[in-house]
Design a protein around this motif. Sequence first.
Motif, PDB file in Angstrom:
ATOM      1  N   UNK A 114       0.285  -3.326  10.676  1.00  8.08           N
ATOM      2  CA  UNK A 114       0.880  -3.548   9.354  1.00  8.08           C
ATOM      3  C   UNK A 114       0.110  -2.785   8.276  1.00  8.08           C
ATOM      4  N   UNK A 115      -1.218  -2.752   8.424  1.00  2.50           N
ATOM      5  CA  UNK A 115      -2.042  -2.017   7.454  1.00  2.50           C
ATOM      6  C   UNK A 115      -1.662  -0.540   7.436  1.00  2.50           C
ATOM      7  N   UNK A 116      -1.598   0.066   8.626  1.00  2.56           N
ATOM      8  CA  UNK A 116      -1.278   1.491   8.712  1.00  2.56           C
ATOM      9  C   UNK A 116       0.132   1.739   8.185  1.00  2.56           C
ATOM     10  N   UNK A 117       1.046   0.838   8.569  1.00  2.00           N
ATOM     11  CA  UNK A 117       2.428   0.992   8.117  1.00  2.00           C
ATOM     12  C   UNK A 117       2.520   0.969   6.594  1.00  2.00           C
ATOM     13  N   UNK A 118       1.872  -0.028   5.982  1.00  2.00           N
ATOM     14  CA  UNK A 118       1.947  -0.143   4.516  1.00  2.00           C
ATOM     15  C   UNK A 118       1.258   1.054   3.859  1.00  2.00           C
ATOM     16  N   UNK A 119       0.113   1.476   4.427  1.00  3.14           N
ATOM     17  CA  UNK A 119      -0.612   2.600   3.835  1.00  3.14           C
ATOM     18  C   UNK A 119       0.230   3.872   3.900  1.00  3.14           C
ATOM     19  N   UNK A 120       0.870   4.133   5.049  1.00  2.20           N
ATOM     20  CA  UNK A 120       1.714   5.329   5.170  1.00  2.20           C
ATOM     21  C   UNK A 120       2.897   5.237   4.219  1.00  2.20           C
ATOM     22  N   UNK A 121       3.456   4.029   4.166  1.00  6.44           N
ATOM     23  CA  UNK A 121       4.632   3.810   3.321  1.00  6.44           C
ATOM     24  C   UNK A 121       4.290   4.129   1.867  1.00  6.44           C
ATOM     25  N   UNK A 122       3.138   3.600   1.416  1.00  2.66           N
ATOM     26  CA  UNK A 122       2.787   3.772   0.016  1.00  2.66           C
ATOM     27  C   UNK A 122       2.290   5.188  -0.256  1.00  2.66           C
ATOM     28  N   UNK A 123       1.754   5.840   0.763  1.00  2.00           N
ATOM     29  CA  UNK A 123       1.280   7.205   0.587  1.00  2.00           C
ATOM     30  C   UNK A 123       2.424   8.202   0.545  1.00  2.00           C
ATOM     31  N   UNK A 124       3.551   7.827   1.123  1.00  2.00           N
ATOM     32  CA  UNK A 124       4.690   8.743   1.201  1.00  2.00           C
ATOM     33  C   UNK A 124       5.577   8.660  -0.026  1.00  2.00           C
ATOM     34  N   UNK A 125       6.747   9.274   0.087  1.00  2.00           N
ATOM     35  CA  UNK A 125       7.646   9.335  -1.062  1.00  2.00           C
ATOM     36  C   UNK A 125       8.137   7.942  -1.449  1.00  2.00           C
ATOM     37  N   UNK A 126       8.343   7.079  -0.414  1.00  2.00           N
ATOM     38  CA  UNK A 126       8.839   5.738  -0.717  1.00  2.00           C
ATOM     39  C   UNK A 126       7.880   5.002  -1.648  1.00  2.00           C
ATOM     40  N   UNK A 127       6.577   5.242  -1.444  1.00  3.34           N
ATOM     41  CA  UNK A 127       5.574   4.612  -2.297  1.00  3.34           C
ATOM     42  C   UNK A 127       5.749   5.031  -3.749  1.00  3.34           C
ATOM     43  N   UNK A 128       5.972   6.340  -3.953  1.00  2.00           N
ATOM     44  CA  UNK A 128       6.178   6.832  -5.319  1.00  2.00           C
ATOM     45  C   UNK A 128       7.421   6.211  -5.934  1.00  2.00           C
TER      46      UNK A 128
END
Lengths: 374, 358
Positions: B185-199
Motif C-alpha cells: 500500500x505504501x509503494x502504491x500510494x507513493x507511486x500514485x502521488x508521484x505520478x500524474x494522478x497525484x498532481x
Amino acid sequence: MKKFLLAVCVVLLAAGVSFGADVIRIGVVATVTGQNAFGGQLELEGMQLANKIYPEALGKKIELVVVDNKSDKVESATAASRLIENDKVAALIGPYGSGPTMAAGEVAEVAGIPLMGTACTNPLVTEGKKYIFRACFIDPFQGEAAANYAYKNLGYKKAAVLTDVASDYAVGLASFFKANFAKLGGAIVADLKYQSGDTDFTSQLTEIIGKEPDVLFIPAYFAEGAIIMKQGFELGAKFRFMGGDAMDNPEIVTLGGEAVEGFLHTTFAYDPTMPEMNAEAKAFTEAWKQEYPGKESNANAAMGYDSYVLLYQAILSAGKAEPQAIRDALENMKNVATVTGLTSFSAESHDPVKDAGIVEIKDGKKSYIYTINP
Amino acid sequence: MNGTGTRARSGLLNLLPLAALVCFLWWAPANLDGYKLRVINLIAINAILGLSLNLIYGMAGMFSLGHAGFMAIGAYVSALLILTPEQKVTMWILEPIAPWLLNLHTPFIVSLVLAGLAAAFVGWLIALPVLRLGGDYLGIATLGFAEIIRILIVNLTPLTNGSLGLKGIPAHTDLWMSYGCFLVILVFVARLMGGNFGNVLRAVRDDEVAARTMGIDTFRVRTLAFTLGCFGAGIGGALMGNLITTIDPKMFMITQTYNLLMIVVVGGLGSITGSVIGSVLVTTMLEWLRFVENPITLGSLHIPGIPGMRMVLFSVLLIAIIIFRREGIMGTREFSWNWFFPPKNAPRALPDEGGRGR
C-alpha cells in the motif's frame, strides 16, 4: 534544567520496572477508564481488598499488576499480552464485560496463562477455551432466573422487553428471558429496541404502556436503565421494571429517586443488604467497610474479590505458582467458598453453577430479597 | 547529476531500508516477545489505515469521518470467510446463521482481498451521493454512513451474529502479512502521488474550480481517491480482526476514526511519510506511557499508580504538537534521499512531492 528532567525520567522508568524475586504476579486487565469505568473500578477495589486479606501464598507475596484497558477491545488484548510477556504474570483476572474479556482471553489462551473472568456473562467467553474460567454465572441462567421470578413468584403473565441491540450483554439476556418466560406460559406483549447512548425512550415506553404489560424487562447498563425508569415514571407507567446484574449500582436510589421505587433486578448472589450471608460474604462486608469507609460495595466488588480468591485457592492447591498448574487446579476445583456462593469448575464447564439474587428497591432503600437456586 | 540519475540513485537507496526491514522481520519473531510483536503489528495496521485515510483527507482534501465503518466491513467480510462452519454453528446462539453463509469458506489471502474490495465497493456506493458535498458537510455525511454500517451489522444477526460479535478468528496477521500489506500500500500510494494522478488530486484539493477549468473531471478523481482509501480501510480492518481474533460492532465506533485522524494529523495532512511516523508515534506512545500508571517508589516516597494518567500525558503531548507544529510533524513534505545527498547542479529543484507551499 534539562539534565534534571532527564534524570527524573530515568529514575521514574527504573522505578516503573522494579522486579522482585519471590513474588507471585497476578495480572489484572482492569477497566478503570472509559464507558464501563464505574463497574470496573468496583471490581478492582474488590480485588485489591482480597489481595490485602490474602497477601501471600506458598510463602511468597502476591502482587497485583494492574493495566487499564480503556473499556476497549483492542487495548484489552494488548494489555493482556503486556502482562503476560512483560510482567510474566502467573494468571490473569479479566476485564469488565464480555467483549473485552473475549479479546484478552484469546491472548491468554494462546500463551497458556489461565484467565479468570469477573462478570462476563456471555456464554461465548469460555466456549471451547482451555485456559479461560469465570467467577460468575452465565446469561442463559440469569435470563431464566429473572423469568422464573417474574412468572412464578410475582405471578406476572404479560411481560414487555426493551433491549439495547448494540450490547451483546443486553441482546443475550433479553433473548434468554423471552424464551423462558414464553416457555412458562407467559406472553411477551412488546419487544422493542434501542441503541446504547440513546437518551429518549418515550416513544418505546408509550407503546409499551399501551400494551399494558405486568412487567418490563430492561437488560440495560445503568446509564440507560436509569433514564428509561425515569421517563417511564414521568409517563405514568403502571407496570414493574425489572433488570439484570448490570443495573446493580450502590447509588441507584440517590440517582433515581422515586422513579426507581419498586425496581427489581437479578444480580450475583451478594449485596451488602443481604439478610443471610455466608461466612465469606460477612468477612467481605466487614473488610470492605474498614477499607473503604463511606463507599457502598456491590456485586461487582464481590465478583472482583471472588475472582482473586479463586485464583488464590488454585495456587494453594496447585502447590506452585505456574500457569499450567494453576489451570489444572482451577479445573479440578470443587465447592470453594466464595462471597457469591460455592464455586466449582470441571473439565466440561468453566462456568460455575451459582445462585442468583434478586434485589428490590423498597421504601427508598436497596434490599436483597431473594436467592434463586439453579 | 540529472533528474534520471537522482531517481535511479533513490531507487537503489530505497533497497537499503527495505533490506533492513526484511532482516528485522526475519529476526523479530524469534527474539521479541509477543507483546512487542503485537505492538509492532499494530504499527503496520495503523500505518495502513492512516495512509488510506490520508489519501482521502490529506491528499484529496475530503474530510471523511467514516473510516471505522469501512474497517468494520473489511473485518467482518474477512472473518466470515475464514471461520469454519463448525465455529459458525457454535457462535450463532441467538438466531441461526444464514444457510448460504454457513459453508462459505476461503483461504485467508482471498478473504483479505475480498475484504478490501467489499469496503471499496461500499465506499464507491456511498461516494456517489456524498461526494457532491464538501467540507464539514462531507464529514457529517460520512460519519452518518459509518454509523449506518455499524447499526446494520448490529441488526443483521443471521449474517453477522449481531452485537455478540465473532470470536476464534484464526490469527493470520503475522509480521510478514501486516508489513507485506503495508509495503504494497505504501509503494502504491507513493507511486500514485508521484505520478500524474497525484498532481491531479492535489489540483482538485487546492482549487476545485481551477481544476475543473483545466478540464479535470473532479468528481471522478475524488470518487476514485475515496474508493481507494476505503479499500485500504477494508484491508486494515481485516488485518486488525485477524490480529485480535475477535471482533464486535463496538470496536468500530467513532473513537476508532478519531484515533486514525490523530495519526494523520500528527504526522501531517497530505504526507505519506507523516502518516507512517504518526502511526509509529501514536501506537508506541500509548503503550510506552503506561509506566506512569504503575505505582512508583522513590526512596521512602510511594506514589500509587493512577489509572488513566497516560491518557492525560498523551493529550498534553498532542496539544503540544498542535501548538508548535500546526501542520503536523511532516507538514506536506515527504522523506527524500536528497536530504542526505543534495543534488549538485540542480539548485532547489522542485521535489517530486509538491506541497501546498506553506
